[in-house]
Motif scaffolding. Structure first.
Motif, PDB file in Angstrom:
ATOM      1  N   VAL A 144     -32.630   5.644 -43.083  1.00 22.64           N
ATOM      2  CA  VAL A 144     -31.613   5.557 -41.778  1.00 22.64           C
ATOM      3  C   VAL A 144     -31.274   6.337 -40.910  1.00 22.64           C
ATOM      4  O   VAL A 144     -31.745   6.545 -39.604  1.00 22.64           O
ATOM      5  CB  VAL A 144     -30.694   4.842 -42.339  1.00 22.64           C
ATOM      6  CG1 VAL A 144     -29.631   4.346 -40.392  1.00 22.64           C
ATOM      7  CG2 VAL A 144     -30.923   3.048 -42.499  1.00 22.64           C
ATOM      8  N   ALA A 150     -36.696   3.343 -33.960  1.00 24.24           N
ATOM      9  CA  ALA A 150     -35.770   2.500 -33.365  1.00 24.24           C
ATOM     10  C   ALA A 150     -36.189   1.705 -34.666  1.00 24.24           C
ATOM     11  O   ALA A 150     -35.707   0.874 -35.784  1.00 24.24           O
ATOM     12  CB  ALA A 150     -35.602   2.304 -32.793  1.00 24.24           C
ATOM     13  N   GLN A 153     -35.719   2.649 -38.374  1.00 28.00           N
ATOM     14  CA  GLN A 153     -34.399   2.378 -38.805  1.00 28.00           C
ATOM     15  C   GLN A 153     -34.031   1.562 -39.021  1.00 28.00           C
ATOM     16  O   GLN A 153     -33.110   1.270 -39.973  1.00 28.00           O
ATOM     17  CB  GLN A 153     -33.305   2.826 -37.597  1.00 28.00           C
ATOM     18  CG  GLN A 153     -33.626   4.483 -37.224  1.00 28.00           C
ATOM     19  CD  GLN A 153     -32.446   5.429 -36.051  1.00 28.00           C
ATOM     20  OE1 GLN A 153     -32.159   3.857 -35.238  1.00 28.00           O
ATOM     21  NE2 GLN A 153     -32.391   6.279 -36.087  1.00 28.00           N
ATOM     22  N   VAL A 154     -34.259   0.078 -38.670  1.00 32.92           N
ATOM     23  CA  VAL A 154     -34.135  -1.320 -39.038  1.00 32.92           C
ATOM     24  C   VAL A 154     -34.341  -1.641 -40.110  1.00 32.92           C
ATOM     25  O   VAL A 154     -33.639  -2.278 -40.904  1.00 32.92           O
ATOM     26  CB  VAL A 154     -35.221  -1.811 -37.945  1.00 32.92           C
ATOM     27  CG1 VAL A 154     -34.860  -3.154 -38.211  1.00 32.92           C
ATOM     28  CG2 VAL A 154     -34.519  -1.887 -35.763  1.00 32.92           C
ATOM     29  N   PHE A 157     -32.080   0.099 -42.307  1.00 35.81           N
ATOM     30  CA  PHE A 157     -31.965  -0.874 -42.819  1.00 35.81           C
ATOM     31  C   PHE A 157     -31.462  -2.330 -43.407  1.00 35.81           C
ATOM     32  O   PHE A 157     -31.312  -3.078 -44.548  1.00 35.81           O
ATOM     33  CB  PHE A 157     -30.926  -0.956 -42.013  1.00 35.81           C
ATOM     34  CG  PHE A 157     -29.821  -2.626 -41.622  1.00 35.81           C
ATOM     35  CD1 PHE A 157     -28.281  -2.070 -41.976  1.00 35.81           C
ATOM     36  CD2 PHE A 157     -29.857  -3.501 -40.881  1.00 35.81           C
ATOM     37  CE1 PHE A 157     -27.637  -2.476 -42.101  1.00 35.81           C
ATOM     38  CE2 PHE A 157     -28.882  -4.388 -41.102  1.00 35.81           C
ATOM     39  CZ  PHE A 157     -27.544  -4.574 -42.046  1.00 35.81           C
ATOM     40  N   MET A 194     -30.645  -6.746 -33.603  1.00 38.84           N
ATOM     41  CA  MET A 194     -31.605  -5.271 -33.278  1.00 38.84           C
ATOM     42  C   MET A 194     -32.408  -5.544 -33.023  1.00 38.84           C
ATOM     43  O   MET A 194     -33.009  -4.555 -32.424  1.00 38.84           O
ATOM     44  CB  MET A 194     -31.661  -5.224 -35.473  1.00 38.84           C
ATOM     45  CG  MET A 194     -30.359  -4.538 -35.669  1.00 38.84           C
ATOM     46  SD  MET A 194     -30.507  -3.494 -37.330  1.00 38.84           S
ATOM     47  CE  MET A 194     -29.019  -3.266 -38.021  1.00 38.84           C
ATOM     48  N   ILE A 196     -33.500  -7.297 -30.286  1.00 34.91           N
ATOM     49  CA  ILE A 196     -33.377  -7.662 -28.885  1.00 34.91           C
ATOM     50  C   ILE A 196     -33.008  -6.073 -28.532  1.00 34.91           C
ATOM     51  O   ILE A 196     -33.667  -5.916 -27.611  1.00 34.91           O
ATOM     52  CB  ILE A 196     -32.027  -8.246 -28.704  1.00 34.91           C
ATOM     53  CG1 ILE A 196     -32.430  -9.886 -29.113  1.00 34.91           C
ATOM     54  CG2 ILE A 196     -31.696  -7.779 -27.053  1.00 34.91           C
ATOM     55  CD1 ILE A 196     -31.028 -10.448 -29.090  1.00 34.91           C
ATOM     56  N   PHE A 197     -32.239  -5.501 -28.979  1.00 34.61           N
ATOM     57  CA  PHE A 197     -32.122  -4.464 -28.689  1.00 34.61           C
ATOM     58  C   PHE A 197     -33.097  -3.095 -28.759  1.00 34.61           C
ATOM     59  O   PHE A 197     -33.440  -2.065 -27.912  1.00 34.61           O
ATOM     60  CB  PHE A 197     -30.617  -3.223 -29.696  1.00 34.61           C
ATOM     61  CG  PHE A 197     -29.495  -4.225 -29.536  1.00 34.61           C
ATOM     62  CD1 PHE A 197     -29.582  -3.683 -27.579  1.00 34.61           C
ATOM     63  CD2 PHE A 197     -28.694  -4.947 -29.650  1.00 34.61           C
ATOM     64  CE1 PHE A 197     -27.863  -4.568 -27.169  1.00 34.61           C
ATOM     65  CE2 PHE A 197     -27.589  -4.680 -29.310  1.00 34.61           C
ATOM     66  CZ  PHE A 197     -26.998  -4.788 -27.747  1.00 34.61           C
ATOM     67  N   VAL A 198     -34.080  -3.088 -29.786  1.00 33.87           N
ATOM     68  CA  VAL A 198     -35.552  -2.761 -30.059  1.00 33.87           C
ATOM     69  C   VAL A 198     -36.244  -2.320 -28.592  1.00 33.87           C
ATOM     70  O   VAL A 198     -36.178  -1.967 -28.298  1.00 33.87           O
ATOM     71  CB  VAL A 198     -36.142  -2.859 -31.317  1.00 33.87           C
ATOM     72  CG1 VAL A 198     -37.196  -2.419 -30.970  1.00 33.87           C
ATOM     73  CG2 VAL A 198     -35.450  -2.542 -32.045  1.00 33.87           C
ATOM     74  N   ARG A 200     -34.930  -3.954 -25.677  1.00 34.36           N
ATOM     75  CA  ARG A 200     -34.276  -3.100 -24.746  1.00 34.36           C
ATOM     76  C   ARG A 200     -34.534  -1.423 -24.635  1.00 34.36           C
ATOM     77  O   ARG A 200     -35.354  -1.332 -23.159  1.00 34.36           O
ATOM     78  CB  ARG A 200     -32.792  -3.462 -24.905  1.00 34.36           C
ATOM     79  CG  ARG A 200     -32.567  -4.686 -23.832  1.00 34.36           C
ATOM     80  CD  ARG A 200     -31.016  -4.459 -23.487  1.00 34.36           C
ATOM     81  NE  ARG A 200     -30.774  -6.095 -23.307  1.00 34.36           N
ATOM     82  CZ  ARG A 200     -30.139  -6.139 -22.956  1.00 34.36           C
ATOM     83  NH1 ARG A 200     -29.078  -5.637 -23.091  1.00 34.36           N
ATOM     84  NH2 ARG A 200     -29.418  -7.730 -22.433  1.00 34.36           N
ATOM     85  N   LEU A 213     -32.549   8.743 -27.309  1.00 32.77           N
ATOM     86  CA  LEU A 213     -30.957   8.305 -27.377  1.00 32.77           C
ATOM     87  C   LEU A 213     -29.814   9.307 -26.613  1.00 32.77           C
ATOM     88  O   LEU A 213     -29.093   9.757 -27.463  1.00 32.77           O
ATOM     89  CB  LEU A 213     -30.875   7.285 -27.716  1.00 32.77           C
ATOM     90  CG  LEU A 213     -31.471   6.283 -27.310  1.00 32.77           C
ATOM     91  CD1 LEU A 213     -32.332   6.686 -27.570  1.00 32.77           C
ATOM     92  CD2 LEU A 213     -30.931   5.005 -28.218  1.00 32.77           C
TER      93      LEU A 213
END
Lengths: 218, 483
Positions: A144, A150, A153-154, A157, A194, A196-198, A200, A213
């Motif tokens: 991670v 991203a 990283q998911v 996790f 997560m 959703i954010f990927v 986004r 970021l």
């Protein structure tokens, strides 16, 4: 009987750890997704093994849930994301492959050292595999923090969660089923958020590189 | 019954906001009214506890409220009510119906998960609830979709989830030994049982578990060096959510640490747990205070101040019974002060359209009440009399000397002084001077000042004399953690 049990869980736990290491030496996200899927199935096998030899029927439920959620549902969603962002590969992680593997080796050793008091205190036949689970936890943590994409990283996790679930199975034959259900629900919801954010991040930054970021500094 | 009254209002409001489409202001009004029921229930729990009873409910007594739970339930329900009254969706506040609906759904679920976390006796469910706080709050951070808010929420989700996963690893490690002692059923994760059998647990395993738990929940509590997500998330979130995250989410994570601290203390004695909590506290205090000086954004300033105060609370937790008393008083003060400050900052942001300190000048002339409250609140946060934090910081200093830790206290005071000087400069720049052109003068949405003024009054009351029931509650908490 106990020795067969012990050998089986050590074998399965080693496999789980090896699937975790795949994230460090392969570059393509599809390989990561396969590794995660297989790791989840192995974890389900651990649950079933412990359920059989330890005579805990409810662990079969856990095994079934593991297969359904982490072996089928989440890999599908991951694959969909991967197809969408096919160009996003882990080309230049913060730590290169060779160093990563050395660090992973050290982390596995460190995990074994950390778990010594726990292994000595335990009387379960599964205790010898516990250091492997801690190794997986630490290696996933390293994934991670050392990968840039991203999506990687998911997956790191998710493997961290698998490592902890493995730890719980080996150390105490799993946690009470009702709490386990809550944990499953959280894991699934957490993954969906997560996801959703990927999407986004990709929509707003046009890349999954979290290196980009950097608006919020100091 | 009290538990139902505590948890149901937030859940009912979330369901209401979910089913009423499109969003209507009436939903917000019902939400605001119901939020007061929860505050009443929390007060009821406090009264029961002060009467010497320990209310329990549910199968296996899964819900249980002692003094510690009652204090946290009160903080969460009060800040939840503030958010319900002043959050998006009531009055003209610049949010559209879709945003208001989303806020009402998730903010209420967020409040409900926090309330459940502090009233459940089962450390497994406590973990599940705290993990759920991340999920419910993360989706609200980018209520205004922008690059900065997406970045902030990604950091929050990822770091928060990883942290909380480590806390779960710690819980599992502690459970190993415990399961062999009391058998493997749901009650086997009961905190009450855990603390009772603690002396029989393996000290080395428990120490290891506590390290994981402290790092894990400490990540959620904003303890350095795991604090990196906090300034981003707290500054990018909509004001009402920042108020909840800073005012009580940090406190709920600290609550989880304190529960485990009590178990570890009962098992291995005070040495190890108190040392590491105090050390992380000192580090957070240092990072928080020093970062205050260089901030250019007033919402980030408030966020770093939260890290500073979380650190201060942890320093107190490591100083024995007197320290725990001071820490819990400080936690109460911080909940009130910081949620008020974030809501005021939201008003400033809306008027000036910038979160940069440089862009804000003449605040006292532009919005006399908001500016006055902001100034008073900032002085309260800095620990000046006659506000509550002066009393709790003074109590902490005394606890430090009583515990024979003068060096720690000297360091704490020096760091607080650094933060103090830094913030005063920033505050000065915001309050006075000539307002930038195009900023309309005059207060808007006056009624919102009423609850914020009430917060200020509460801080003054806590600063003049700690009310007797609060003092008894805090003594009860010190008794639980450091018997």
């Amino acid at each position: 009987m106990d020795s067969l049990f012990a050998q089986l869980v050590v074998l399965e736990s080693s496999l789980a750890l090896i699937f975790g290491l795949v994230l460090l030496w392969r570059r393509g996200v599809p390989a990561y997704i396969h590794a995660f899927t297989w790791q989840s199935l192995v974890l389900a096998a651990v649950a079933a093994t412990v359920g059989w030899f330890g005579r805990h029927r409810e662990l079969y439920v856990v095994a079934a849930l593991l297969i359904a959620v982490k072996g089928l549902a989440i890999p599908r969603l991951l694959a969909r994301m991967e197809r969408r962002f096919a160009s996003e590969r882990e080309l230049a992680p913060y730590v290169n492959t060779a160093t990563s593997l050395v660090v992973a080796g050290l982390l596995v050793l460190f995990g074994a050292a950390v778990m010594r008091p726990v292994v000595m205190a335990s009387e379960l036949p599964t205790r010898t595999a516990m250091p492997l689970a801690m190794g997986l936890v630490l290696v996933s943590l390293f994934v991670v923090v050392s990968r840039k994409k991203a999506l990687t990283q998911v997956i790191g996790f998710l493997m961290l969660e698998n490592g902890i679930a493995l730890l719980a199975l080996l150390g105490a034959y799993g946690i009470p089923l009702i709490v386990e259900l809550g944990v499953f629900l959280d894991a699934l919801m957490g993954f969906l958020v997560m996801q959703i954010f990927v999407y986004r991040i990709h929509a707003t930054f046009e890349t999954l590189d979290v290196d980009q970021l950097d608006r919020l500094r100091h | 019954m009290l538990f139902a009254l505590l948890l149901a209002p937030a859940l009912a409001s979330a369901v209401l906001a979910l089913v009423v489409r499109p969003y209507r202001a009436a939903v917000g009004a019902v939400n605001a009214a119901l939020s007061l029921v929860a505050v009443g229930a929390a007060l009821g729990l406090g009264r029961e506890v002060l009467a010497g009873r320990v209310p329990v409910a549910g199968p296996d007594d899964v819900l249980r409220a002692d003094a510690l739970s009652a204090l946290l339930a009160f903080c969460v329900s009060v800040v939840g009510a503030l958010a319900a009254w002043l959050g998006p969706g009531l009055g003209d506040d610049g949010w559209d119906a879709g945003q208001a609906r989303r806020f009402r759904i998730f903010a209420n679920l967020f409040a409900a998960t926090m309330l459940f976390a502090v009233t459940t006796d089962n450390v497994g469910f406590m973990w599940v609830a705290i993990e759920a706080t991340t999920i419910t709050s993360a989706l609200l951070i980018p209520l205004h979709a922008s690059k900065a808010s997406v970045e902030a929420s990604w950091k929050y989700v990822l770091i928060g989830s990883v942290g909380i996963a480590l806390a779960f690893a710690g819980t599992v490690l502690a459970y190993f030994d415990f399961a062999t002692l009391v058998g493997r059923d749901t009650a086997a994760l009961s905190w009450t049982l855990l603390r009772d059998v603690a002396p029989a647990l393996n000290p080395r395993v428990l120490d290891l578990a506590f390290v994981f738990i402290l790092i894990g929940y400490g990540t959620k509590a904003g303890l350095a060096p795991m604090h990196t997500w906090l300034p981003d998330a707290h500054s990018e979130a909509p004001p009402a959510l920042s108020a909840m995250m800073s005012g009580v989410l940090l406190a709920v994570a600290l609550y989880a640490i304190v529960r485990w601290q009590a178990v570890v203390r009962a098992a291995v004695g005070p040495g190890f747990a108190d040392e590491v909590i105090g050390l992380l506290g000192l580090l957070s205090l240092a990072i928080g205070s020093l970062s205050l000086v260089t901030q250019r954004n007033y919402k980030r300033l408030l966020a770093y101040s939260s890290i500073e105060h979380t650190g201060l609370i942890c320093v107190g937790l490591g100083l024995g019974p007197l320290g725990v008393f001071a820490a819990m008083l400080h936690l109460l003060n911080h909940s009130v002060a910081k949620s008020m400050m974030f809501l005021l900052a939201g008003r400033v942001l809306r008027r000036y359209q910038t979160a940069e300190i440089e862009g804000v000048a003449g605040l006292l002339r532009v919005m006399p009440w908001t500016g006055g409250f902001f100034a008073a609140g900032m002085l309260a946060v800095l620990g000046l009399p006659p506000f509550g934090m002066f009393v709790s910081e003074f109590a902490l200093v005394r606890a430090g000397f009583a515990a024979g830790r003068p060096l720690t206290i000297v360091l704490v005071l020096a760091l607080l002084a650094v933060g103090f000087v830094g913030v005063l400069g920033h505050l000065n720049r915001m309050l006075y001077g000539r307002p930038p052109g195009g900023v309309p003068v005059g207060e808007g949405g006056r009624w919102a000042l009423l609850p914020l003024g009430a917060c200020l009054v509460a801080l003054v009351v806590l600063g003049l004399a700690v009310p007797a029931p609060v003092e008894r509650l805090l003594l009860g908490i010190a008794e639980i953690i450091t018997p």
